[in-house]
Design a protein around this motif. Structure first.
Motif, PDB file in Angstrom:
ATOM      1  N   GLY A 154       2.365   1.719  -3.390  1.00 39.09           N
ATOM      2  CA  GLY A 154       1.289   2.167  -4.281  1.00 39.09           C
ATOM      3  C   GLY A 154       0.933   3.626  -4.067  1.00 39.09           C
ATOM      4  O   GLY A 154       0.692   4.370  -5.014  1.00 39.09           O
ATOM      5  N   LEU A 155       0.922   4.048  -2.808  1.00 43.37           N
ATOM      6  CA  LEU A 155       0.603   5.443  -2.505  1.00 43.37           C
ATOM      7  C   LEU A 155       1.677   6.386  -3.039  1.00 43.37           C
ATOM      8  O   LEU A 155       1.371   7.433  -3.598  1.00 43.37           O
ATOM      9  CB  LEU A 155       0.430   5.638  -1.000  1.00 43.37           C
ATOM     10  CG  LEU A 155      -0.821   5.020  -0.399  1.00 43.37           C
ATOM     11  CD1 LEU A 155      -0.799   5.155   1.116  1.00 43.37           C
ATOM     12  CD2 LEU A 155      -2.064   5.647  -0.969  1.00 43.37           C
ATOM     13  N   LYS A 213      -2.155  12.718   2.531  1.00 41.65           N
ATOM     14  CA  LYS A 213      -3.566  12.326   2.588  1.00 41.65           C
ATOM     15  C   LYS A 213      -4.341  12.986   1.448  1.00 41.65           C
ATOM     16  O   LYS A 213      -5.178  12.354   0.808  1.00 41.65           O
ATOM     17  CB  LYS A 213      -4.161  12.720   3.940  1.00 41.65           C
ATOM     18  CG  LYS A 213      -5.621  12.353   4.098  1.00 41.65           C
ATOM     19  CD  LYS A 213      -6.153  12.856   5.441  1.00 41.65           C
ATOM     20  CE  LYS A 213      -7.608  12.597   5.612  1.00 41.65           C
ATOM     21  NZ  LYS A 213      -8.463  13.295   4.663  1.00 41.65           N
ATOM     22  N   ALA A 225       0.831  -1.209   0.000  1.00 40.87           N
ATOM     23  CA  ALA A 225       0.000   0.000   0.000  1.00 40.87           C
ATOM     24  C   ALA A 225       0.867   1.261   0.000  1.00 40.87           C
ATOM     25  O   ALA A 225       0.577   2.220  -0.723  1.00 40.87           O
ATOM     26  CB  ALA A 225      -0.929   0.004   1.209  1.00 40.87           C
ATOM     27  N   GLY A 282      -8.689   7.661  -3.131  1.00 43.54           N
ATOM     28  CA  GLY A 282      -8.519   6.833  -1.941  1.00 43.54           C
ATOM     29  C   GLY A 282      -7.846   5.512  -2.242  1.00 43.54           C
ATOM     30  O   GLY A 282      -7.450   5.232  -3.365  1.00 43.54           O
ATOM     31  N   VAL A 283      -7.720   4.713  -1.200  1.00 37.36           N
ATOM     32  CA  VAL A 283      -7.105   3.397  -1.316  1.00 37.36           C
ATOM     33  C   VAL A 283      -8.061   2.390  -0.714  1.00 37.36           C
ATOM     34  O   VAL A 283      -8.565   2.576   0.391  1.00 37.36           O
ATOM     35  CB  VAL A 283      -5.754   3.331  -0.557  1.00 37.36           C
ATOM     36  CG1 VAL A 283      -5.188   1.927  -0.582  1.00 37.36           C
ATOM     37  CG2 VAL A 283      -4.775   4.314  -1.162  1.00 37.36           C
ATOM     38  N   THR A 284      -8.328   1.339  -1.450  1.00 35.45           N
ATOM     39  CA  THR A 284      -9.190   0.276  -0.963  1.00 35.45           C
ATOM     40  C   THR A 284      -8.340  -0.946  -0.665  1.00 35.45           C
ATOM     41  O   THR A 284      -7.593  -1.409  -1.521  1.00 35.45           O
ATOM     42  CB  THR A 284     -10.257  -0.093  -2.019  1.00 35.45           C
ATOM     43  OG1 THR A 284     -11.004   1.084  -2.337  1.00 35.45           O
ATOM     44  CG2 THR A 284     -11.180  -1.165  -1.498  1.00 35.45           C
ATOM     45  N   LEU A 285      -8.446  -1.434   0.562  1.00 36.24           N
ATOM     46  CA  LEU A 285      -7.759  -2.658   0.944  1.00 36.24           C
ATOM     47  C   LEU A 285      -8.810  -3.707   1.260  1.00 36.24           C
ATOM     48  O   LEU A 285      -9.692  -3.483   2.087  1.00 36.24           O
ATOM     49  CB  LEU A 285      -6.886  -2.445   2.184  1.00 36.24           C
ATOM     50  CG  LEU A 285      -5.679  -1.548   2.025  1.00 36.24           C
ATOM     51  CD1 LEU A 285      -4.982  -1.369   3.367  1.00 36.24           C
ATOM     52  CD2 LEU A 285      -4.712  -2.111   1.015  1.00 36.24           C
ATOM     53  N   VAL A 330      -3.690  11.147  -1.779  1.00 33.36           N
ATOM     54  CA  VAL A 330      -4.446   9.880  -1.799  1.00 33.36           C
ATOM     55  C   VAL A 330      -5.916  10.162  -2.081  1.00 33.36           C
ATOM     56  O   VAL A 330      -6.545   9.488  -2.904  1.00 33.36           O
ATOM     57  CB  VAL A 330      -4.273   9.121  -0.464  1.00 33.36           C
ATOM     58  CG1 VAL A 330      -5.208   7.912  -0.406  1.00 33.36           C
ATOM     59  CG2 VAL A 330      -2.838   8.680  -0.302  1.00 33.36           C
ATOM     60  N   ASP A 331      -6.480  11.172  -1.426  1.00 31.75           N
ATOM     61  CA  ASP A 331      -7.881  11.525  -1.658  1.00 31.75           C
ATOM     62  C   ASP A 331      -8.118  11.972  -3.102  1.00 31.75           C
ATOM     63  O   ASP A 331      -9.128  11.626  -3.706  1.00 31.75           O
ATOM     64  CB  ASP A 331      -8.331  12.622  -0.691  1.00 31.75           C
ATOM     65  CG  ASP A 331      -8.428  12.128   0.746  1.00 31.75           C
ATOM     66  OD1 ASP A 331      -8.426  10.895   0.956  1.00 31.75           O
ATOM     67  OD2 ASP A 331      -8.491  12.981   1.659  1.00 31.75           O
ATOM     68  N   GLY A 360       1.336   6.344  -6.812  1.00 33.29           N
ATOM     69  CA  GLY A 360       0.136   7.094  -7.172  1.00 33.29           C
ATOM     70  C   GLY A 360       0.307   8.577  -6.926  1.00 33.29           C
ATOM     71  O   GLY A 360      -0.131   9.414  -7.716  1.00 33.29           O
ATOM     72  N   LEU A 377      -6.616  10.955  -5.648  1.00 34.87           N
ATOM     73  CA  LEU A 377      -6.570   9.769  -6.506  1.00 34.87           C
ATOM     74  C   LEU A 377      -7.766   8.851  -6.285  1.00 34.87           C
ATOM     75  O   LEU A 377      -7.878   7.812  -6.924  1.00 34.87           O
ATOM     76  CB  LEU A 377      -5.282   8.979  -6.253  1.00 34.87           C
ATOM     77  CG  LEU A 377      -4.003   9.686  -6.667  1.00 34.87           C
ATOM     78  CD1 LEU A 377      -2.789   8.915  -6.186  1.00 34.87           C
ATOM     79  CD2 LEU A 377      -3.962   9.851  -8.180  1.00 34.87           C
TER      80      LEU A 377
END
Length: 169
Positions: free
Chosen positions: A18-19, A147, A15, A155-158, A150-151, A22, A153
């Motif tokens: 990836g962040l 943050k 993650a 968000g991130v789903t796990l 990430v927002d 991203g 983009l």
């Protein structure tokens, strides 16, 4: 139990990578055109802000800790990114924050202190001297900025296959 701990660590590392990837993509596609202009890049009017037309660039990405009473903060993370458009290649080099360097006027210190003593410009200079690579630009963000990226983009789903229950103690 050890397997679950290793799985959580692996998910966290994936993650995090990836962040950063991203965030870099977002900065390239969303922020770069806002920050650059014809004079800065030496591009013609038709090419203004077109990052892909540049042959290559080195960017120092720094994540800082958040302390409201300080103007400049220590860098928790320093990553030197080399973007080579000719070879369609991206290379990232993580600079350990405890790397010892000789800061002008401050003696031997950790490289993460360069931002406190001389701001991003001194950090760029020290990374350039350390790596032998000219650093063209820098990006500084704190946890709130990270943050926000990430927002932006989405968000991130796990997806975790099963509930994780922790024993306190």
């Amino acid at each position: 139990r050890k397997l679950r701990s290793k799985l959580r660590l692996a998910i966290f590392i994936v993650a995090l990578v990836g962040l950063f990837g991203g965030g870099f993509a977002a900065a390239n596609n969303l922020l770069w055109p806002l920050l650059t202009g014809n004079q800065l890049l030496g591009l013609g009017d038709d090419d203004a802000g077109d990052f892909a037309k540049m042959p290559g660039i080195n960017v120092l990405m720094m994540g800082v800790d958040e302390r409201s009473d300080e103007v400049s903060q220590r860098t928790d993370t320093m990553i030197l990114a080399n973007i080579n458009n000719k070879e369609n290649r991206l290379a990232l080099l993580s600079i350990p924050r405890d790397t010892k360097v000789n800061l002008p006027g401050y003696g031997v210190n950790k490289i993460n202190a360069a931002n406190i003593f001389g701001g991003p410009e001194l950090a760029m200079q020290e990374v350039s001297e350390l790596t032998g690579v000219k650093v063209d630009y820098y990006v500084v963000t704190n946890f709130g900025g990270f943050k926000g990226i990430v927002d932006a983009l989405g968000g991130v789903t796990l997806d975790v296959e099963r509930d994780m229950h922790y024993a306190e103690g």
